[in-house]
Write a protein that holds these residues in place. Structure first.
Motif, PDB file in Angstrom:
ATOM      1  N   MET A   1       0.845  -1.171   0.000  1.00 13.71           N
ATOM      2  CA  MET A   1       0.000   0.000   0.000  1.00 13.71           C
ATOM      3  C   MET A   1       0.894   1.239   0.000  1.00 13.71           C
ATOM      4  O   MET A   1       1.752   1.399   0.835  1.00 13.71           O
ATOM      5  N   THR A   2       0.649   2.117  -0.923  1.00 13.74           N
ATOM      6  CA  THR A   2       1.444   3.337  -1.010  1.00 13.74           C
ATOM      7  C   THR A   2       0.820   4.415  -0.150  1.00 13.74           C
ATOM      8  O   THR A   2      -0.355   4.348   0.184  1.00 13.74           O
ATOM      9  N   PRO A   3       1.579   5.440   0.224  1.00 12.09           N
ATOM     10  CA  PRO A   3       1.009   6.511   1.048  1.00 12.09           C
ATOM     11  C   PRO A   3      -0.201   7.181   0.419  1.00 12.09           C
ATOM     12  O   PRO A   3      -1.109   7.597   1.101  1.00 12.09           O
ATOM     13  N   SER A   4      -0.235   7.283  -0.908  1.00  8.89           N
ATOM     14  CA  SER A   4      -1.351   7.976  -1.544  1.00  8.89           C
ATOM     15  C   SER A   4      -2.609   7.120  -1.582  1.00  8.89           C
ATOM     16  O   SER A   4      -3.689   7.630  -1.800  1.00  8.89           O
ATOM     17  N   THR A   5      -2.512   5.805  -1.361  1.00  7.95           N
ATOM     18  CA  THR A   5      -3.695   4.950  -1.375  1.00  7.95           C
ATOM     19  C   THR A   5      -4.018   4.400  -0.003  1.00  7.95           C
ATOM     20  O   THR A   5      -4.810   3.495   0.131  1.00  7.95           O
ATOM     21  N   SER A   6      -3.432   4.945   1.038  1.00  6.19           N
ATOM     22  CA  SER A   6      -3.659   4.406   2.376  1.00  6.19           C
ATOM     23  C   SER A   6      -4.992   4.831   2.961  1.00  6.19           C
ATOM     24  O   SER A   6      -5.329   4.431   4.053  1.00  6.19           O
ATOM     25  N   GLY A   7      -5.765   5.662   2.253  1.00  5.58           N
ATOM     26  CA  GLY A   7      -7.084   6.049   2.724  1.00  5.58           C
ATOM     27  C   GLY A   7      -7.081   7.229   3.671  1.00  5.58           C
ATOM     28  O   GLY A   7      -8.058   7.485   4.336  1.00  5.58           O
ATOM     29  N   HIS A   8      -5.994   7.958   3.755  1.00  2.00           N
ATOM     30  CA  HIS A   8      -5.929   9.100   4.661  1.00  2.00           C
ATOM     31  C   HIS A   8      -6.367  10.362   3.948  1.00  2.00           C
ATOM     32  O   HIS A   8      -5.901  10.678   2.877  1.00  2.00           O
ATOM     33  N   SER A   9      -7.281  11.091   4.531  1.00  2.00           N
ATOM     34  CA  SER A   9      -7.688  12.448   4.159  1.00  2.00           C
ATOM     35  C   SER A   9      -7.887  12.668   2.671  1.00  2.00           C
ATOM     36  O   SER A   9      -7.184  13.445   2.056  1.00  2.00           O
ATOM     37  N   ALA A  10      -8.793  11.955   2.107  1.00  2.92           N
ATOM     38  CA  ALA A  10      -9.274  12.203   0.742  1.00  2.92           C
ATOM     39  C   ALA A  10      -8.152  12.273  -0.288  1.00  2.92           C
ATOM     40  O   ALA A  10      -8.023  13.235  -1.025  1.00  2.92           O
ATOM     41  N   GLY A  11      -7.301  11.274  -0.341  1.00  2.00           N
ATOM     42  CA  GLY A  11      -6.296  11.207  -1.377  1.00  2.00           C
ATOM     43  C   GLY A  11      -4.981  11.864  -1.042  1.00  2.00           C
ATOM     44  O   GLY A  11      -4.073  11.864  -1.850  1.00  2.00           O
ATOM     45  N   HIS A  12      -4.860  12.452   0.110  1.00  7.89           N
ATOM     46  CA  HIS A  12      -3.597  13.056   0.500  1.00  7.89           C
ATOM     47  C   HIS A  12      -2.663  11.971   1.017  1.00  7.89           C
ATOM     48  O   HIS A  12      -3.103  11.028   1.657  1.00  7.89           O
ATOM     49  N   PRO A  13      -1.356  12.111   0.761  1.00  9.82           N
ATOM     50  CA  PRO A  13      -0.427  11.126   1.316  1.00  9.82           C
ATOM     51  C   PRO A  13      -0.411  11.209   2.841  1.00  9.82           C
ATOM     52  O   PRO A  13      -0.773  12.239   3.429  1.00  9.82           O
ATOM     53  N   LYS A  14      -0.001  10.116   3.456  1.00  8.92           N
ATOM     54  CA  LYS A  14       0.046  10.076   4.920  1.00  8.92           C
ATOM     55  C   LYS A  14       1.062  11.102   5.421  1.00  8.92           C
ATOM     56  O   LYS A  14       2.221  11.077   5.036  1.00  8.92           O
ATOM     57  N   PRO A  15       0.621  12.031   6.283  1.00 11.55           N
ATOM     58  CA  PRO A  15       1.543  13.068   6.765  1.00 11.55           C
ATOM     59  C   PRO A  15       2.603  12.461   7.693  1.00 11.55           C
ATOM     60  O   PRO A  15       2.324  11.552   8.468  1.00 11.55           O
ATOM     61  N   ARG A  16       3.821  12.986   7.576  1.00 11.24           N
ATOM     62  CA  ARG A  16       4.912  12.503   8.424  1.00 11.24           C
ATOM     63  C   ARG A  16       5.271  13.485   9.519  1.00 11.24           C
ATOM     64  O   ARG A  16       5.941  13.126  10.465  1.00 11.24           O
ATOM     65  N   THR A  17       4.819  14.719   9.404  1.00  8.88           N
ATOM     66  CA  THR A  17       5.100  15.717  10.423  1.00  8.88           C
ATOM     67  C   THR A  17       3.806  16.452  10.770  1.00  8.88           C
ATOM     68  O   THR A  17       2.824  16.382  10.028  1.00  8.88           O
ATOM     69  N   ILE A  18       3.822  17.179  11.868  1.00 10.19           N
ATOM     70  CA  ILE A  18       2.657  17.980  12.273  1.00 10.19           C
ATOM     71  C   ILE A  18       2.369  19.055  11.231  1.00 10.19           C
ATOM     72  O   ILE A  18       1.217  19.336  10.910  1.00 10.19           O
ATOM     73  N   GLY A  19       3.412  19.654  10.687  1.00 12.84           N
ATOM     74  CA  GLY A  19       3.224  20.684   9.671  1.00 12.84           C
ATOM     75  C   GLY A  19       2.515  20.144   8.444  1.00 12.84           C
ATOM     76  O   GLY A  19       1.627  20.809   7.890  1.00 12.84           O
ATOM     77  N   GLU A  20       2.893  18.935   7.989  1.00  6.76           N
ATOM     78  CA  GLU A  20       2.217  18.327   6.842  1.00  6.76           C
ATOM     79  C   GLU A  20       0.753  18.029   7.179  1.00  6.76           C
ATOM     80  O   GLU A  20      -0.127  18.211   6.345  1.00  6.76           O
ATOM     81  N   LEU A  21       0.495  17.598   8.384  1.00  6.78           N
ATOM     82  CA  LEU A  21      -0.872  17.317   8.794  1.00  6.78           C
ATOM     83  C   LEU A  21      -1.725  18.579   8.789  1.00  6.78           C
ATOM     84  O   LEU A  21      -2.856  18.585   8.297  1.00  6.78           O
ATOM     85  N   LYS A  22      -1.196  19.677   9.296  1.00  4.02           N
ATOM     86  CA  LYS A  22      -1.950  20.927   9.354  1.00  4.02           C
ATOM     87  C   LYS A  22      -2.197  21.524   7.969  1.00  4.02           C
ATOM     88  O   LYS A  22      -3.130  22.297   7.787  1.00  4.02           O
ATOM     89  N   ARG A  23      -1.367  21.165   6.989  1.00  2.00           N
ATOM     90  CA  ARG A  23      -1.553  21.696   5.636  1.00  2.00           C
ATOM     91  C   ARG A  23      -2.625  20.958   4.849  1.00  2.00           C
ATOM     92  O   ARG A  23      -3.017  21.394   3.777  1.00  2.00           O
ATOM     93  N   ILE A  24      -3.136  19.848   5.348  1.00  2.00           N
ATOM     94  CA  ILE A  24      -4.200  19.124   4.657  1.00  2.00           C
ATOM     95  C   ILE A  24      -5.468  19.977   4.743  1.00  2.00           C
ATOM     96  O   ILE A  24      -5.869  20.379   5.833  1.00  2.00           O
ATOM     97  N   PRO A  25      -6.116  20.286   3.608  1.00  2.00           N
ATOM     98  CA  PRO A  25      -7.240  21.226   3.613  1.00  2.00           C
ATOM     99  C   PRO A  25      -8.402  20.811   4.509  1.00  2.00           C
ATOM    100  O   PRO A  25      -9.022  21.652   5.139  1.00  2.00           O
ATOM    101  N   ASP A  26      -8.753  19.524   4.581  1.00  2.00           N
ATOM    102  CA  ASP A  26      -9.913  19.115   5.363  1.00  2.00           C
ATOM    103  C   ASP A  26      -9.557  18.662   6.776  1.00  2.00           C
ATOM    104  O   ASP A  26     -10.380  18.091   7.472  1.00  2.00           O
ATOM    105  N   PHE A  27      -8.355  18.953   7.233  1.00  2.00           N
ATOM    106  CA  PHE A  27      -7.949  18.598   8.586  1.00  2.00           C
ATOM    107  C   PHE A  27      -8.475  19.626   9.577  1.00  2.00           C
ATOM    108  O   PHE A  27      -8.346  20.819   9.381  1.00  2.00           O
ATOM    109  N   ASP A  28      -9.088  19.144  10.640  1.00  2.00           N
ATOM    110  CA  ASP A  28      -9.602  20.014  11.688  1.00  2.00           C
ATOM    111  C   ASP A  28      -8.929  19.617  12.993  1.00  2.00           C
ATOM    112  O   ASP A  28      -9.224  18.562  13.550  1.00  2.00           O
ATOM    113  N   SER A  29      -8.035  20.440  13.475  1.00  2.00           N
ATOM    114  CA  SER A  29      -7.271  20.094  14.675  1.00  2.00           C
ATOM    115  C   SER A  29      -8.156  20.015  15.912  1.00  2.00           C
ATOM    116  O   SER A  29      -7.827  19.322  16.863  1.00  2.00           O
ATOM    117  N   ARG A  30      -9.300  20.685  15.912  1.00  2.00           N
ATOM    118  CA  ARG A  30     -10.197  20.626  17.067  1.00  2.00           C
ATOM    119  C   ARG A  30     -10.815  19.250  17.231  1.00  2.00           C
ATOM    120  O   ARG A  30     -11.063  18.802  18.340  1.00  2.00           O
TER     121      ARG A  30
END
Length: 105
Positions: free
Chosen positions: A1-30
């Motif tokens: 399974m590649t990062p882009s097909t792992s099912g995370h956040s609508a086609g986004h690759p699996k984030p490796r850092t907090i910064g990458e996670l926060k840059r995902i458009p549909d991510f809600d930290s709350r």
């Protein structure tokens, strides 16, 4: 399974850092640290505001059981469903799970 097909956040690759996670458009930290009871309560309130059916497929309990369950969920209480066969206990549990997994736009 590649990062882009792992099912995370609508086609986004699996984030490796907090910064990458926060840059995902549909991510809600709350919502990342919301308890299950709070998430159920929030989604139930949204469903009530939108006049959506709260417990689809459950008939005959609109004036008795359903208001009590809604009050328990809104109050973040635990509750036990007791009853004989055929009294919609499983349907009510499934609807409660839908409040937990429901995502609103």
């Amino acid at each position: 399974m590649t990062p882009s097909t792992s099912g995370h956040s609508a086609g986004h690759p699996k984030p490796r850092t907090i910064g990458e996670l926060k840059r995902i458009p549909d991510f809600d930290s709350r919502s990342a640290s919301v308890s299950v009871k709070n998430e159920i309560r929030r989604n139930l309130l949204r469903a009530i505001e939108r006049n959506e059916p709260l417990f689809p497929g459950v008939h005959g309990y609109e004036d008795t059981v359903i208001p009590q369950i809604v009050n328990a969920l809104l109050s973040r209480h635990n509750f036990i469903l007791l009853g004989l066969r055929g009294q919609a206990k499983s349907r009510i549990c499934a609807a409660c799970c839908n409040f937990w997994t429901r995502k609103f736009q």
